[in-house]
Design a protein around this motif. Structure first.
Motif, short mmCIF file in Angstrom:
data_model
loop_
_atom_site.label_atom_id
_atom_site.label_comp_id
_atom_site.label_asym_id
_atom_site.label_seq_id
_atom_site.Cartn_x
_atom_site.Cartn_y
_atom_site.Cartn_z
N THR A 1 72.30 -16.23 98.10
CA THR A 1 71.84 -17.61 98.14
C THR A 1 70.98 -17.85 99.38
O THR A 1 70.47 -18.94 99.59
N ALA B 1 75.61 -12.02 90.27
CA ALA B 1 75.95 -13.43 90.44
C ALA B 1 77.41 -13.58 90.84
O ALA B 1 77.75 -14.29 91.79
N ILE C 1 78.01 -17.14 92.37
CA ILE C 1 76.96 -17.95 91.75
C ILE C 1 77.35 -18.20 90.29
O ILE C 1 77.77 -17.27 89.61
N ARG D 1 73.33 -19.41 85.89
CA ARG D 1 72.08 -19.07 86.56
C ARG D 1 71.44 -17.82 85.94
O ARG D 1 70.22 -17.65 85.99
N GLY E 1 70.11 -16.35 93.33
CA GLY E 1 70.82 -17.28 94.21
C GLY E 1 69.96 -18.45 94.67
O GLY E 1 70.37 -19.20 95.54
#
Ligand SMILES: Nc1ncnc2c1ncn2[C@@H]1O[C@H](COP(=O)(O)OP(=O)(O)OP(=O)(O)O)[C@@H](O)[C@H]1O
Ligand SMILES: [Mg+2]
Lengths: 316, 285
Positions: A73, A98, A103, A107, A144
Motif C-alpha cells: 500500500t 493482496a 488488501i 482489489r 495496494g
C-alpha cells in the motif's frame, strides 16, 4: 519520496553500484536511465531491500523498506515480468499478494480490469505472452493503490498500444501526486514520459536533472550548410560575425542563427548552396554521448573489408 | 486480450476536495489500510500452496502409495498369515515409507520454486520480513501435510485392521496414525528447510532422498566389515528404522521409541530451519 544516499553494491570483484545519491520526488515521473549493466535493476532491488547494500542506504518517506508494515500500500513495484510462479493463475497470483498485505480481495478484480487481463484471470500465467506478463506485473504494482511506484523497464515486450497505455498510466499516476520511478535504456521513450532524469553509467551517477533542462542543454539546434564554394562562404559568414564550425563531409554548421538569415546572406554574395537545413541533435545522441565513457557491453560491428577476418584471410 | 481501461477511470472515484489536498501531501489511497500480520501471511501462503498443481500431485502420489500399498497387502494376505501378537496396523509401514518421498518433494518445492521462478522477489516485496514469509510457509505446509498424512494413515490402518484382524492397542493405533503423521510432517519441514538453504529444487530433493536412503544402504554395505558399532548406529537412526519405531518394529535391539524418534527429527528440523532463518536474512535474492 525515495531518498538514495551513498548507495553502493559490490558483487565479488564487480562494483555494480557506486556511491549513488539522488532523490525521487512525488508528483512527477522520474526516469532512471543507463546503458545495459549500468546498475539500474540492482539499485531498484536495493530500494526494495531484496539485495543488501554494500554501503549507503535507501529511505522511503524516511523509513527503511523493511520497516513498512504493509508495503504494497506504500510501494508498488514491477521488477521483472517473470517474477511469478507460472503455474498459478493470474487471479491467484494477485490474490496471494493482496492477502499478504491485508488488501481486500475485491482489489484483485479491479487491477485485473485496469490492465485488461480480466478475460484471462483464471488462466495460468505460464502461457502468457511477454506483454501479458508485463501487464500482470503492473497489476501487482497497482494492487495496494500505493503512493510510490517503481517500474523496471515496463515497456519491455509491449506492443505500440501497450506502450501508449503505459505512458499515460505513468503520467496519470504522477498527476495524482504519486512518486513514479521508471527505468529505461531509451532516452526517446523517457523524453515522452519523464519530468526528471537520473542517468547512471557503470554504477555511477552521470546526471540528475529535470527533463526540460536536459533538453535545453543537450538538444543543440543548428543549421547545416553545404556549398561548392565552401571557402568563400566561410569568409562571408566570418565577416558577418557568425561563428562557423567545419563538420565532416564538407559541411559547415552554424549555431544560433536562423536559416533564413544565412540563406539571404549567401544570396547577397551570389554563393551557390547545396544544402541549407536546420538541424536538431537528438536526445538519444546526447544520452549516448553522456554515457559513452561508461558503456560496458559494446557491440562490435561486422569487420569492414581489409580488417579483421578479411585481412587475415588474404594472407593464407 | 481486452482493451485496457484508462487509469483515470480506475481512480476516478477520488473526490475533488480530497484531490486538492493530495496535491500538497502526495497521493492518499482510498483503499482501506491496516497493518499486515502473520495471519495475513498465512492466508497468502495458503492461497499459494492450494493454487499450484504440484501440491495436488504430490499429495495424490502420497495417498496412492500409502493407501494403495496398504490395500494390496490387505488383499494379498489373509487373517491366517498374521503372526500371533502382531497387529495388522504395522503393515502400513511400507506405504508410508515410500509416501515420504512426495512429501519431501513438496516440502522442497514449496520454497525452492519461489527462487526458481523469481516469485520470491515479488513475495518479499510484498512482505519484507523474510522470517514471516518462511514461518508462514512452514506452518501452512506442516499443518497441511499433517492433516493429509493423518487421513491417509487412519484410512490405511482401518483397512488393514478390518481385513486382517488381529488385536491392536490404543497406543499402537495412536502412534501409527497421529505419531507417524507428525513424523512425516517433520521430515517435510526438514525438506523445506533444506530447500530454503539450497534454493534449488533438484539439488535439495536429491539431497533429501540421499538423507533417507543412504544411511541404510551404507549400513548394509558395512555388514561385511568389522565396523559393527557404526553399522548399528546407522541401522538404528536411519529414517526407515526410525519410522519403523512407530509401528513397534525395529531393526536392532534397544532402538529408540516413538517419542525419541520425534525428538530426533524435531531437533534436526529445528536446527536446519533455524539455520535457514539465519542465512536467508543475510543473502540477496
Ligand atoms: N546477483 C548478481 N551477481 C553478480 N553480478 C551481478 C548481479 N546482479 C547484477 N550484477 C552485475 O551488476 C551490473 C549491473 O547490473 P544491473 O542488472 O543492475 O544492470 P541494469 O542497469 O539493470 O542493466 P539492463 O539495462 O541490462 O537491465 C552488471 O554488470 C551485472 O553483471
Ligand atoms: Mg535491468
Amino acid at each position: 519520496m525515495i531518498e538514495v544516499a551513498g548507495l553502493s553494491k559490490r558483487y565479488g570483484q564487480k562494483l555494480a553500484v557506486d556511491d549513488l545519491t539522488f532523490q525521487v520526488r512525488p508528483g512527477i515521473v522520474t526516469g532512471f536511465l543507463g546503458p545495459n549493466g549500468a546498475g539500474k535493476s540492482t539499485t531498484m532491488r536495493m530500494m526494495l531491500d531484496l539485495d543488501r547494500p554494500t554501503a549507503g542506504a535507501v529511505r522511503i518517506d524516511g523509513k527503511r523498506y523493511t520497516d513498512l508494515k504493509d508495503p504494497l500500500t506504500y510501494v508498488g513495484a514491477l521488477l521483472d515480468a517473470k517474477a511469478l510462479h507460472g503455474g498459478r493463475s493470474a487471479y491467484n497470483h494477485l490474490l496471494c499478494l493482496a492477502q499478504s498485505n491485508g488488501i481486500p480481495a475485491s482489489r484483485v478484480g479491479e487491477v485485473l480490469d485496469t490492465v485488461g487481463l480480466t478475460a484471462v484471470a483464471k488462466k495460468r500465467s505460464k502461457g502468457f505472452s511477454l506483454g501479458m506478463g508485463q501487464r500482470l506485473g503492473i497489476a501487482g504494482a497497482l494492487l495496494g493503490d500505493p503512493q510510490i511506484l517503481m517500474f523496471d523497464e515496463p515497456v519491455n515486450g509491449l506492443d505500440p498500444e501497450g506502450i501508449h497505455w503505459i505512458r499515460n498510466l505513468m503520467k496519470s499516476l504522477a498527476a495524482q501526486g504519486r512518486t513514479v520511478f521508471v527505468s529505461s535504456h531509451l532516452m526517446s521513450e523517457m523524453a515522452l514520459t519523464a519530468d526528471h532524469l537520473v542517468v547512471i553509467g557503470q554504477g555511477r551517477l552521470l546526471a540528475d536533472t529535470s527533463m526540460a533542462d536536459f533538453i535545453r542543454t543537450n538538444s543543440r539546434s543548428y543549421v547545416r550548410l553545404r556549398s561548392p564554394q565552401q571557402e568563400r562562404l566561410r569568409d562571408v559568414l566570418h565577416q558577418a560575425g557568425i561563428t562557423v564550425v567545419t563538420a565532416g563531409n564538407g559541411t559547415l554548421e552554424v549555431d544560433g542563427v536562423a536559416s533564413e538569415q544565412l540563406g539571404e546572406l549567401a544570396a547577397q554574395h551570389q554563393l551557390v548552396l547545396h544544402e541549407l537545413s536546420p538541424q536538431q541533435a537528438s536526445l538519444e545522441e546526447a544520452f549516448m554521448q553522456l554515457t559513452a565513457g561508461s558503456v560496458e557491453y559494446h557491440a562490435h560491428s561486422e569487420p569492414a573489408s581489409g580488417q579483421g577476418w578479411g585481412s587475415t584471410g588474404g594472407e593464407n | 486480450m481486452t482493451t485496457p481501461s484508462t487509469p483515470q477511470a480506475q481512480y476516478g472515484s477520488v473526490s475533488a476536495p480530497e484531490q486538492q489536498w493530495q496535491a500538497q501531501t502526495g497521493y492518499v489511497s482510498p483503499v482501506p489500510l491496516r497493518r499486515a500480520t502473520l495471519k495475513d501471511a498465512l492466508a497468502s501462503e495458503w492461497t499459494k500452496i492450494r493454487s499450484v498443481r504440484s501440491t495436488l500431485w504430490n499429495f495424490a502420489v502420497m495417498l496412492a502409495l500409502v493407501l494403495g500399498i496398504g490395500t494390496l497387502i490387505a488383499l494379498a494376505l489373509s487373517r491366517r498369515d498374521m503372526p500371533p501378537g502382531e497387529s495388522a496396523v504395522a503393515l502400513g509401514f511400507v506405504g508410508v515409507l515410500l509416501g515420504i518421498m512426495p512429501v519431501m518433494t513438496l516440502g522442497v518445492m514449496t520454497i525452492s520454486s519461489e527462487y526458481g521462478t523469481g516469485m520470491i522477489r515479488t513475495t518479499l516485496t510484498a512482505c519484507p520480513s523474510r522470517a514471516r514469509v518462511l514461518g508462514a510457509k512452514a506452518i501452512v505446509f506442516a499443518a497441511l501435510t499433517f492433516v493429509v498424512t493423518l487421513v491417509a494413515t487412519t484410512l490405511v490402518s482401518a483397512v488393514l485392521l478390518f481385513s486382517l484382524g488381529g488385536r491392536t492397542t490404543g497406543a499402537l493405533w495412536g502412534w501409527a496414525t497421529v505419531g507417524v503423521s507428525a513424523y512425516v510432517a517433520l521430515i517435510g519441514l526438514f525438506a523445506l528447510a533444506v530447500g530454503a538453504l539450497l534454493r534449488h529444487s533438484a539439488g535439495a530433493i536429491t539431497l533429501m532422498i540421499g538423507f533417507v536412503l543412504l544411511p541404510l544402504v551404507l549400513a548394509l554395505f558395512l555388514a561385511a566389515s568389522p565396523m559393527h558399532g557404526l553399522q548399528d548406529f546407522l541401522l538404528e537412526y536411519s529414517i526407515p528404522s526410525q519410522l519403523g519405531v512407530f509401528y513397534g518394529t525395529s531393526m536392532v535391539q534397544g532402538a529408540p521409541g516413538g517419542w525419541e524418534a520425534l525428538g530426533i527429527m524435531g531437533g534436526l528440523t529445528a536446527v536446519f530451519l533455524g539455520l535457514a532463518f539465519f542465512v536467508q536474512d543475510r543473502r540477496d535474492v
